[in-house]
Design a protein around this motif. Structure first.
Motif, PDB file in Angstrom:
ATOM      1  N   ASP A  54       0.845  -1.191   0.000  1.00 14.76           N
ATOM      2  CA  ASP A  54       0.000   0.000   0.000  1.00 14.76           C
ATOM      3  C   ASP A  54       0.885   1.248   0.000  1.00 14.76           C
ATOM      4  N   PRO A  55       0.524   2.273  -0.801  1.00 14.99           N
ATOM      5  CA  PRO A  55       1.347   3.493  -0.865  1.00 14.99           C
ATOM      6  C   PRO A  55       1.589   4.137   0.494  1.00 14.99           C
ATOM      7  N   ASN A  56       0.568   4.181   1.347  1.00 15.85           N
ATOM      8  CA  ASN A  56       0.754   4.788   2.664  1.00 15.85           C
ATOM      9  C   ASN A  56       1.734   3.987   3.519  1.00 15.85           C
ATOM     10  N   ALA A  57       1.717   2.664   3.367  1.00 18.06           N
ATOM     11  CA  ALA A  57       2.652   1.837   4.124  1.00 18.06           C
ATOM     12  C   ALA A  57       4.087   2.078   3.650  1.00 18.06           C
ATOM     13  N   ILE A  58       4.265   2.239   2.345  1.00 17.82           N
ATOM     14  CA  ILE A  58       5.600   2.483   1.797  1.00 17.82           C
ATOM     15  C   ILE A  58       6.145   3.823   2.273  1.00 17.82           C
ATOM     16  N   ALA A  59       5.272   4.842   2.248  1.00 15.04           N
ATOM     17  CA  ALA A  59       5.701   6.196   2.608  1.00 15.04           C
ATOM     18  C   ALA A  59       5.612   6.464   4.105  1.00 15.04           C
ATOM     19  N   ASN A  60       5.175   5.476   4.876  1.00 14.39           N
ATOM     20  CA  ASN A  60       4.984   5.638   6.322  1.00 14.39           C
ATOM     21  C   ASN A  60       4.013   6.780   6.643  1.00 14.39           C
ATOM     22  N   ASN A  61       2.987   6.900   5.815  1.00 11.88           N
ATOM     23  CA  ASN A  61       1.956   7.904   6.047  1.00 11.88           C
ATOM     24  C   ASN A  61       0.836   7.304   6.898  1.00 11.88           C
ATOM     25  N   PRO A  62       0.053   8.143   7.576  1.00 13.00           N
ATOM     26  CA  PRO A  62      -1.120   7.633   8.299  1.00 13.00           C
ATOM     27  C   PRO A  62      -2.097   6.960   7.340  1.00 13.00           C
ATOM     28  N   ASN A  63      -2.854   6.003   7.840  1.00 13.90           N
ATOM     29  CA  ASN A  63      -3.771   5.242   6.995  1.00 13.90           C
ATOM     30  C   ASN A  63      -4.876   6.092   6.381  1.00 13.90           C
ATOM     31  N   TYR A  64      -5.168   7.240   7.004  1.00 15.67           N
ATOM     32  CA  TYR A  64      -6.267   8.064   6.493  1.00 15.67           C
ATOM     33  C   TYR A  64      -5.849   8.960   5.324  1.00 15.67           C
ATOM     34  N   PHE A  65      -4.570   8.989   4.975  1.00 16.35           N
ATOM     35  CA  PHE A  65      -4.147   9.783   3.823  1.00 16.35           C
ATOM     36  C   PHE A  65      -4.874   9.278   2.565  1.00 16.35           C
ATOM     37  N   GLY A  66      -5.472  10.204   1.813  1.00 12.46           N
ATOM     38  CA  GLY A  66      -6.164   9.843   0.582  1.00 12.46           C
ATOM     39  C   GLY A  66      -7.495   9.144   0.797  1.00 12.46           C
ATOM     40  N   LEU A  67      -8.060   9.288   1.991  1.00 14.82           N
ATOM     41  CA  LEU A  67      -9.295   8.570   2.327  1.00 14.82           C
ATOM     42  C   LEU A  67     -10.425   8.886   1.358  1.00 14.82           C
ATOM     43  N   ILE A  68     -10.686  10.169   1.132  1.00 12.52           N
ATOM     44  CA  ILE A  68     -11.799  10.552   0.259  1.00 12.52           C
ATOM     45  C   ILE A  68     -11.507  10.168  -1.190  1.00 12.52           C
ATOM     46  N   SER A  69     -10.255  10.300  -1.607  1.00 11.22           N
ATOM     47  CA  SER A  69      -9.881   9.890  -2.954  1.00 11.22           C
ATOM     48  C   SER A  69     -10.117   8.400  -3.157  1.00 11.22           C
ATOM     49  N   ASN A  70      -9.714   7.589  -2.179  1.00 15.11           N
ATOM     50  CA  ASN A  70      -9.922   6.146  -2.275  1.00 15.11           C
ATOM     51  C   ASN A  70     -11.404   5.795  -2.258  1.00 15.11           C
ATOM     52  N   LEU A  71     -12.180   6.514  -1.448  1.00 18.63           N
ATOM     53  CA  LEU A  71     -13.624   6.290  -1.414  1.00 18.63           C
ATOM     54  C   LEU A  71     -14.231   6.578  -2.785  1.00 18.63           C
ATOM     55  N   GLY A  72     -13.771   7.654  -3.414  1.00 22.44           N
ATOM     56  CA  GLY A  72     -14.267   7.987  -4.742  1.00 22.44           C
ATOM     57  C   GLY A  72     -13.964   6.896  -5.753  1.00 22.44           C
ATOM     58  N   ILE A  73     -12.756   6.321  -5.689  1.00 23.93           N
ATOM     59  CA  ILE A  73     -12.378   5.250  -6.612  1.00 23.93           C
ATOM     60  C   ILE A  73     -13.270   4.033  -6.413  1.00 23.93           C
ATOM     61  N   VAL A  74     -13.538   3.691  -5.149  1.00 20.89           N
ATOM     62  CA  VAL A  74     -14.431   2.561  -4.860  1.00 20.89           C
ATOM     63  C   VAL A  74     -15.809   2.811  -5.462  1.00 20.89           C
ATOM     64  N   LEU A  75     -16.318   4.025  -5.298  1.00 24.93           N
ATOM     65  CA  LEU A  75     -17.653   4.343  -5.819  1.00 24.93           C
ATOM     66  C   LEU A  75     -17.679   4.337  -7.340  1.00 24.93           C
ATOM     67  N   TRP A  76     -16.608   4.838  -7.976  1.00 25.55           N
ATOM     68  CA  TRP A  76     -16.516   4.748  -9.438  1.00 25.55           C
ATOM     69  C   TRP A  76     -16.694   3.292  -9.870  1.00 25.55           C
ATOM     70  N   MET A  77     -15.963   2.389  -9.207  1.00 23.55           N
ATOM     71  CA  MET A  77     -15.971   0.987  -9.611  1.00 23.55           C
ATOM     72  C   MET A  77     -17.298   0.298  -9.287  1.00 23.55           C
ATOM     73  N   VAL A  78     -17.948   0.720  -8.197  1.00 23.55           N
ATOM     74  CA  VAL A  78     -19.271   0.174  -7.883  1.00 23.55           C
ATOM     75  C   VAL A  78     -20.241   0.487  -9.023  1.00 23.55           C
ATOM     76  N   GLY A  79     -20.238   1.726  -9.470  1.00 20.65           N
ATOM     77  CA  GLY A  79     -21.108   2.106 -10.579  1.00 20.65           C
ATOM     78  C   GLY A  79     -20.758   1.377 -11.860  1.00 20.65           C
ATOM     79  N   ALA A  80     -19.450   1.227 -12.133  1.00 21.12           N
ATOM     80  CA  ALA A  80     -19.012   0.553 -13.354  1.00 21.12           C
ATOM     81  C   ALA A  80     -19.430  -0.909 -13.358  1.00 21.12           C
ATOM     82  N   VAL A  81     -19.161  -1.608 -12.259  1.00 21.09           N
ATOM     83  CA  VAL A  81     -19.494  -3.033 -12.185  1.00 21.09           C
ATOM     84  C   VAL A  81     -21.002  -3.237 -12.258  1.00 21.09           C
ATOM     85  N   GLY A  82     -21.759  -2.413 -11.540  1.00 19.06           N
ATOM     86  CA  GLY A  82     -23.212  -2.557 -11.552  1.00 19.06           C
ATOM     87  C   GLY A  82     -23.785  -2.403 -12.951  1.00 19.06           C
TER      88      GLY A  82
END
Length: 216
Positions: A54-82
């Motif tokens: 995971d990018p945050n693990a590599i960079a030693n960043n907190p797990n919440y970095f990019g939270l909203i961006s990652n949520l958006g990607i999940v939602l994009w894919m939910v719509g695509a798969v559906g």
């Protein structure tokens, strides 16, 4: 206790060759991906560790970095798969044509999700091409989706689609605003997330309606 007949037992123990073929394809695809990771490590000097973690693990960043961006990607894919799953399941059925909308909508969501995941349009924009120009293909897909929805009229929850398009337009307007101001990124990303949620909801509801009606 009743002992099942021999034919019944044989039928239950019969190897599912169709499933075995799919499993073999899955193993082959994953093996190819793993080989590509090793090739990148050996030939291009890209540490395989940087590709599998995971990018945050590599960079030693907190797990919440990019939270909203990652949520958006999940939602994009939910719509695509559906949408794409509904299109595939109903392909060839005779009735009101949801096919074009589901296909274009699914492709748009998939393209946007992949773009967000790999930051494709941002990378292209660094070459000196204005970001709005880079986003023209995305806009054409979205315009085609709107056209397909217009053809169906009240057959889909068009207000959700219109709200999503409006939110994307506001996000882009804030992004290209000629001068920076406080909270600009927050406002831009908030409108973008709103648009993603509206569009995902629109496609999920439309996919359910098409599946229930057996229409494409």
């Amino acid at each position: 206790m009743t002992i099942p007949s021999t034919p019944f037992v044989s039928a239950r123990l019969r190897l599912p060759f169709g499933d075995l073929k799919i499993a073999a394809i899955v193993v082959a695809v994953v093996a190819i991906v793993c080989q590509l990771v090793l090739a990148a490590d050996q030939w291009w000097g890209i540490d395989h560790y940087d590709l599998v973690r995971d990018p945050n693990a590599i960079a030693n960043n907190p797990n919440y970095f990019g939270l909203i961006s990652n949520l958006g990607i999940v939602l994009w894919m939910v719509g695509a798969v559906g949408a794409l799953q509904a299109y595939a399941a109903l392909k060839g059925r005779r009735s009101l044509d949801f096919g074009g909308l589901l296909l274009v909508g699914g492709l748009f969501m998939a393209v946007m999700g992949i773009d967000d995941l790999f930051m494709i349009h941002e990378s292209i924009a660094t070459l000196g091409i204005p970001e709005p120009v880079v986003l023209v293909p995305h806009g054409l897909l979205l315009a085609t989706l709107c056209y397909q929805a217009w053809l169906l009229g009240i057959g889909t929850p068009w207000l959700l689609l219109a709200s999503g398009v409006a939110a994307f337009g506001l996000s882009l307007a804030v992004d290209v605003y000629p001068s920076s101001f406080g909270g600009q990124v927050f406002i831009e990303e908030s409108f973008k997330l709103l648009g993603i949620v509206f569009l995902t909801t629109y496609l999920v509801i439309t996919s359910q309606r098409a599946l229930r009606a057996g229409q494409v």
